[in-house]
Design a protein around this motif. Structure first.
Motif, PDB file in Angstrom:
ATOM      1  N   SER A  85       0.849  -1.182   0.000  1.00  0.00           N
ATOM      2  CA  SER A  85       0.000   0.000   0.000  1.00  0.00           C
ATOM      3  C   SER A  85       0.886   1.233   0.000  1.00  0.00           C
ATOM      4  O   SER A  85       2.020   1.191   0.450  1.00  0.00           O
ATOM      5  N   TYR A  86       0.359   2.324  -0.595  1.00  0.00           N
ATOM      6  CA  TYR A  86       1.111   3.565  -0.525  1.00  0.00           C
ATOM      7  C   TYR A  86       0.238   4.780  -0.736  1.00  0.00           C
ATOM      8  O   TYR A  86      -0.859   4.694  -1.285  1.00  0.00           O
ATOM      9  N   LEU A  87       0.758   5.910  -0.277  1.00  0.00           N
ATOM     10  CA  LEU A  87       0.103   7.206  -0.429  1.00  0.00           C
ATOM     11  C   LEU A  87       1.172   8.179  -0.916  1.00  0.00           C
ATOM     12  O   LEU A  87       2.123   8.472  -0.197  1.00  0.00           O
ATOM     13  N   ASN A  88       1.034   8.651  -2.155  1.00  0.00           N
ATOM     14  CA  ASN A  88       2.021   9.538  -2.768  1.00  0.00           C
ATOM     15  C   ASN A  88       1.350  10.835  -3.207  1.00  0.00           C
ATOM     16  O   ASN A  88       0.276  10.808  -3.821  1.00  0.00           O
ATOM     17  N   ASN A  89       1.996  11.953  -2.918  1.00  0.00           N
ATOM     18  CA  ASN A  89       1.498  13.261  -3.340  1.00  0.00           C
ATOM     19  C   ASN A  89       2.665  14.079  -3.879  1.00  0.00           C
ATOM     20  O   ASN A  89       3.782  14.000  -3.347  1.00  0.00           O
ATOM     21  N   SER A  90       2.420  14.880  -4.917  1.00  0.00           N
ATOM     22  CA  SER A  90       3.512  15.677  -5.475  1.00  0.00           C
ATOM     23  C   SER A  90       2.972  16.913  -6.178  1.00  0.00           C
ATOM     24  O   SER A  90       1.804  16.971  -6.585  1.00  0.00           O
ATOM     25  N   ILE A  91       3.851  17.900  -6.315  1.00  0.00           N
ATOM     26  CA  ILE A  91       3.601  19.076  -7.139  1.00  0.00           C
ATOM     27  C   ILE A  91       4.784  19.200  -8.093  1.00  0.00           C
ATOM     28  O   ILE A  91       5.907  18.817  -7.756  1.00  0.00           O
ATOM     29  N   PHE A  92       4.546  19.717  -9.294  1.00  0.00           N
ATOM     30  CA  PHE A  92       5.631  19.812 -10.263  1.00  0.00           C
ATOM     31  C   PHE A  92       5.531  21.099 -11.067  1.00  0.00           C
ATOM     32  O   PHE A  92       4.461  21.705 -11.201  1.00  0.00           O
ATOM     33  N   TYR A  93       6.663  21.477 -11.613  1.00  0.00           N
ATOM     34  CA  TYR A  93       6.799  22.686 -12.425  1.00  0.00           C
ATOM     35  C   TYR A  93       7.732  22.333 -13.575  1.00  0.00           C
ATOM     36  O   TYR A  93       8.821  21.797 -13.375  1.00  0.00           O
ATOM     37  N   SER A  94       7.315  22.642 -14.807  1.00  0.00           N
ATOM     38  CA  SER A  94       8.134  22.381 -15.988  1.00  0.00           C
ATOM     39  C   SER A  94       8.160  23.626 -16.857  1.00  0.00           C
ATOM     40  O   SER A  94       7.133  24.288 -17.034  1.00  0.00           O
ATOM     41  N   GLN A  95       9.342  23.960 -17.403  1.00  0.00           N
ATOM     42  CA  GLN A  95       9.478  25.160 -18.227  1.00  0.00           C
ATOM     43  C   GLN A  95      10.396  24.892 -19.409  1.00  0.00           C
ATOM     44  O   GLN A  95      11.461  24.293 -19.276  1.00  0.00           O
ATOM     45  N   ARG A  96       9.957  25.362 -20.579  1.00  0.00           N
ATOM     46  CA  ARG A  96      10.791  25.283 -21.776  1.00  0.00           C
ATOM     47  C   ARG A  96      11.973  26.239 -21.652  1.00  0.00           C
ATOM     48  O   ARG A  96      11.831  27.371 -21.178  1.00  0.00           O
ATOM     49  N   ILE A  97      13.162  25.777 -22.077  1.00  0.00           N
ATOM     50  CA  ILE A  97      14.363  26.608 -21.978  1.00  0.00           C
ATOM     51  C   ILE A  97      15.115  26.633 -23.308  1.00  0.00           C
ATOM     52  O   ILE A  97      16.317  26.921 -23.347  1.00  0.00           O
ATOM     53  N   ASP A  98      14.422  26.376 -24.435  1.00  0.00           N
ATOM     54  CA  ASP A  98      15.063  26.366 -25.748  1.00  0.00           C
ATOM     55  C   ASP A  98      15.837  27.659 -26.026  1.00  0.00           C
ATOM     56  O   ASP A  98      16.967  27.636 -26.525  1.00  0.00           O
ATOM     57  N   SER A  99      15.217  28.776 -25.688  1.00  0.00           N
ATOM     58  CA  SER A  99      15.780  30.071 -26.083  1.00  0.00           C
ATOM     59  C   SER A  99      17.142  30.349 -25.439  1.00  0.00           C
ATOM     60  O   SER A  99      17.911  31.155 -25.940  1.00  0.00           O
ATOM     61  N   LEU A 100      17.446  29.674 -24.345  1.00  0.00           N
ATOM     62  CA  LEU A 100      18.712  29.888 -23.671  1.00  0.00           C
ATOM     63  C   LEU A 100      19.887  29.278 -24.427  1.00  0.00           C
ATOM     64  O   LEU A 100      21.040  29.633 -24.185  1.00  0.00           O
ATOM     65  N   PHE A 101      19.594  28.355 -25.368  1.00  0.00           N
ATOM     66  CA  PHE A 101      20.663  27.624 -26.046  1.00  0.00           C
ATOM     67  C   PHE A 101      20.675  27.861 -27.553  1.00  0.00           C
ATOM     68  O   PHE A 101      21.383  27.193 -28.284  1.00  0.00           O
ATOM     69  N   GLY A 102      19.874  28.784 -28.039  1.00  0.00           N
ATOM     70  CA  GLY A 102      19.874  29.074 -29.466  1.00  0.00           C
ATOM     71  C   GLY A 102      18.816  28.294 -30.209  1.00  0.00           C
ATOM     72  O   GLY A 102      18.225  27.343 -29.704  1.00  0.00           O
ATOM     73  N   SER A 103      18.586  28.656 -31.449  1.00  0.00           N
ATOM     74  CA  SER A 103      17.498  28.090 -32.241  1.00  0.00           C
ATOM     75  C   SER A 103      17.728  26.643 -32.648  1.00  0.00           C
ATOM     76  O   SER A 103      16.798  25.938 -33.020  1.00  0.00           O
ATOM     77  N   GLU A 104      18.981  26.154 -32.604  1.00  0.00           N
ATOM     78  CA  GLU A 104      19.244  24.801 -33.048  1.00  0.00           C
ATOM     79  C   GLU A 104      18.777  23.755 -32.032  1.00  0.00           C
ATOM     80  O   GLU A 104      18.645  22.587 -32.342  1.00  0.00           O
ATOM     81  N   VAL A 105      18.568  24.169 -30.806  1.00  0.00           N
ATOM     82  CA  VAL A 105      18.092  23.248 -29.777  1.00  0.00           C
ATOM     83  C   VAL A 105      16.574  23.345 -29.730  1.00  0.00           C
ATOM     84  O   VAL A 105      16.030  24.418 -29.493  1.00  0.00           O
ATOM     85  N   SER A 106      15.887  22.223 -29.995  1.00  0.00           N
ATOM     86  CA  SER A 106      14.425  22.252 -30.033  1.00  0.00           C
ATOM     87  C   SER A 106      13.842  21.467 -28.871  1.00  0.00           C
ATOM     88  O   SER A 106      14.343  20.409 -28.486  1.00  0.00           O
ATOM     89  N   LYS A 107      12.784  22.022 -28.293  1.00  0.00           N
ATOM     90  CA  LYS A 107      11.981  21.361 -27.269  1.00  0.00           C
ATOM     91  C   LYS A 107      12.814  20.779 -26.142  1.00  0.00           C
ATOM     92  O   LYS A 107      12.806  19.583 -25.862  1.00  0.00           O
ATOM     93  N   LEU A 108      13.516  21.668 -25.471  1.00  0.00           N
ATOM     94  CA  LEU A 108      14.279  21.317 -24.277  1.00  0.00           C
ATOM     95  C   LEU A 108      13.615  22.001 -23.089  1.00  0.00           C
ATOM     96  O   LEU A 108      13.238  23.167 -23.170  1.00  0.00           O
ATOM     97  N   SER A 109      13.460  21.283 -21.989  1.00  0.00           N
ATOM     98  CA  SER A 109      12.829  21.873 -20.805  1.00  0.00           C
ATOM     99  C   SER A 109      13.467  21.311 -19.551  1.00  0.00           C
ATOM    100  O   SER A 109      14.142  20.270 -19.577  1.00  0.00           O
ATOM    101  N   PHE A 110      13.248  22.005 -18.429  1.00  0.00           N
ATOM    102  CA  PHE A 110      13.643  21.458 -17.135  1.00  0.00           C
ATOM    103  C   PHE A 110      12.404  21.354 -16.265  1.00  0.00           C
ATOM    104  O   PHE A 110      11.373  21.987 -16.521  1.00  0.00           O
ATOM    105  N   HIS A 111      12.480  20.536 -15.243  1.00  0.00           N
ATOM    106  CA  HIS A 111      11.338  20.399 -14.345  1.00  0.00           C
ATOM    107  C   HIS A 111      11.807  20.280 -12.901  1.00  0.00           C
ATOM    108  O   HIS A 111      12.931  19.859 -12.611  1.00  0.00           O
ATOM    109  N   VAL A 112      10.910  20.658 -11.998  1.00  0.00           N
ATOM    110  CA  VAL A 112      11.085  20.516 -10.562  1.00  0.00           C
ATOM    111  C   VAL A 112       9.919  19.691 -10.045  1.00  0.00           C
ATOM    112  O   VAL A 112       8.757  19.966 -10.378  1.00  0.00           O
ATOM    113  N   ASN A 113      10.221  18.673  -9.256  1.00  0.00           N
ATOM    114  CA  ASN A 113       9.185  17.787  -8.734  1.00  0.00           C
ATOM    115  C   ASN A 113       9.396  17.625  -7.231  1.00  0.00           C
ATOM    116  O   ASN A 113      10.470  17.204  -6.794  1.00  0.00           O
ATOM    117  N   LEU A 114       8.386  17.996  -6.428  1.00  0.00           N
ATOM    118  CA  LEU A 114       8.423  17.844  -4.977  1.00  0.00           C
ATOM    119  C   LEU A 114       7.376  16.819  -4.588  1.00  0.00           C
ATOM    120  O   LEU A 114       6.187  17.009  -4.864  1.00  0.00           O
TER     121      LEU A 114
END
Length: 423
Positions: A85-114
């Motif tokens: 048995s288990y009880l799991n709860n979480s919140i998450f945040y994800s953001q695209r960061i393509d623009s930080l690395f130039g146009s050649e990098v497509s659909k890159l993101s980072f996420h935070v999960n608590l």
């Protein structure tokens, strides 16, 4: 007359039947034209291949488990049984960061999960369950092996940072590294546990070699800190062309989650016993109430008399999950087949099939059949509402325990709500 081994089973087996996990995949973060996604998840699950949902309800809310219920559970017992048995709860945040690395990098993101994770897992033998159901007199004149009999109760929080990448081919990859904040843990390592009962059932001997590891009993609050560790999550999604319609490729998902460990503080303890002990038992008015003792002394004093306790640090490998599934959309239908295996979790291989129907562009209703894991044959339902901004999901992988709690285990419910903030 009931022996100390019955007391150990009552103290460890029945509290384990609290809350516990499901096939809810939290590793696939959204990667699309939106800059930011935020969301919450919650899941609760309980199942067993032998026990029924009434045991869980009795442990939580009190009540009496009838002889008929015990007889039904006894008929389902195998040589080795499990419950989880288990009880799991979480919140998450994800953001695209393509623009930080130039146009050649497509659909890159980072996420935070608590996340907050609580798991109660156990494996037990047929003899151990029958001893807890009916007492020791059924074994008069016999020597009975009670192993396997192990449990793991763990509570920890997870603080994860990760990165996700979608390639031009449509394939995706996700990896996350987490710090684990350990609240508490109680687990066993039982090498030998035998019961020897006299001809009249009034004298009992135990032959045991076991260790119970436990974090500081005086530091058990929800936010209390008893250890630290780390874990890694990895997942991939790969396009496969199974149909002639190349605009709807099948997607093969594979992931490993919570692969890691926690090192518990030196204020933790190891209770160990390697001994043969004979005594005349403990008398219970009600075997399902460990406090209902008429004679036989204090249970803690009995345990202390045959064991040694050492303050020491110890390491626990947290339950990890390996999951895979293949999903194919076809017109208004979506189909999936998959499987899962959990490590360090007393788990049997789990397989499932799922079919869903899109009523329109927003509403999806799905049904699922599954087998294995902590139970046998089971099934569930899921409703999902999807818009360009919102994703709402409510479902269950196991509804059978709600329908027939005196006959079957298997109760689960999960919930997801996410919101996309456009660029």
């Amino acid at each position: 007359m009931f022996d100390k081994i019955l007391l150990i089973i009552l103290i460890t087996l029945f509290p384990i039947l609290g809350f516990s996990q499901i096939t809810f995949d939290d590793s696939d973060y959204n990667l699309d034209t939106n800059k930011i996604t935020i969301g919450i998840r919650s899941e609760a699950y309980n199942n067993s291949n032998a026990l029924n949902s009434m045991v869980l309800n009795t442990a939580l809310f009190g009540g009496y488990i009838s002889r008929e219920d015990r007889a039904h559970m006894a008929s389902k017992l195998r040589a080795t049984n499990n419950t989880g048995s288990y009880l799991n709860n979480s919140i998450f945040y994800s953001q695209r960061i393509d623009s930080l690395f130039g146009s050649e990098v497509s659909k890159l993101s980072f996420h935070v999960n608590l996340a907050d994770k609580q798991e109660n897992l156990s494996v037990f033998s047929e003899n151990a369950a029958l001893l807890s159901f009916y007492g020791n007199k059924q074994y008069a004149g016999e020597s009975v092996r009670l192993t396997p009999f192990d449990f793991n109760q763990i509570h920890y929080s997870k603080f994860q940072l990760g990165i996700s990448k979608e390639f031009k081919s449509g394939n995706k990859f996700n990896v996350g590294i987490a710090f684990l904040y350990g609240q508490n843990n109680r687990r066993s390592e039982v090498e030998r546990l035998n019961l020897i009962v006299s001809e009249n059932g009034d004298l009992i001997g135990t032959d045991a070699e076991l260790s119970i590891f436990e974090t500081d009993r005086g530091n058990t609050g929800f936010f209390n800190y008893n250890g630290a560790g780390t874990s890694i999550d990895m997942s991939g999604v790969f396009n496969l062309h199974l149909l002639s319609d190349s605009t709807h490729p099948a997607k093969f998902h594979v992931s490993i989650q919570d692969f890691g460990f926690i090192q518990w503080h030196a204020t933790s303890s190891e209770i160990s016993a390697d001994t043969f002990y004979t005594y005349d038992g403990i008398h219970f008015q009600n075997i399902f109430d460990p406090n209902a003792i008429n004679t036989g002394g204090n249970p803690i004093e009995i345990i202390d008399s045959i064991s040694t306790t050492t303050l020491k640090s110890f390491t626990t490998f947290v339950p990890a999950t390996i999951r895979f599934y293949l999903q194919q959309d076809f017109n208004q239908w979506t189909f999936a087949i998959g499987g899962m295996q959990r490590i360090n979790a007393f788990y049997y291989p789990f397989f499932y099939g799922k079919a869903g129907y899109h009523f329109n562009s927003s509403w999806l209703l799905s049904g699922q059949l599954n087998y294995g894991g902590y139970g046998g044959l089971g099934g569930g339902l899921e409703i999902q509402y999807i818009t360009p901004k919102y994703n709402f999901k409510l479902g269950s992988t196991n509804i059978e325990g709600f329908i027939a709690p005196t006959k079957i285990a298997g109760q689960s419910i999960y919930f997801l709500l996410s919101y996309k903030i456009s660029s």
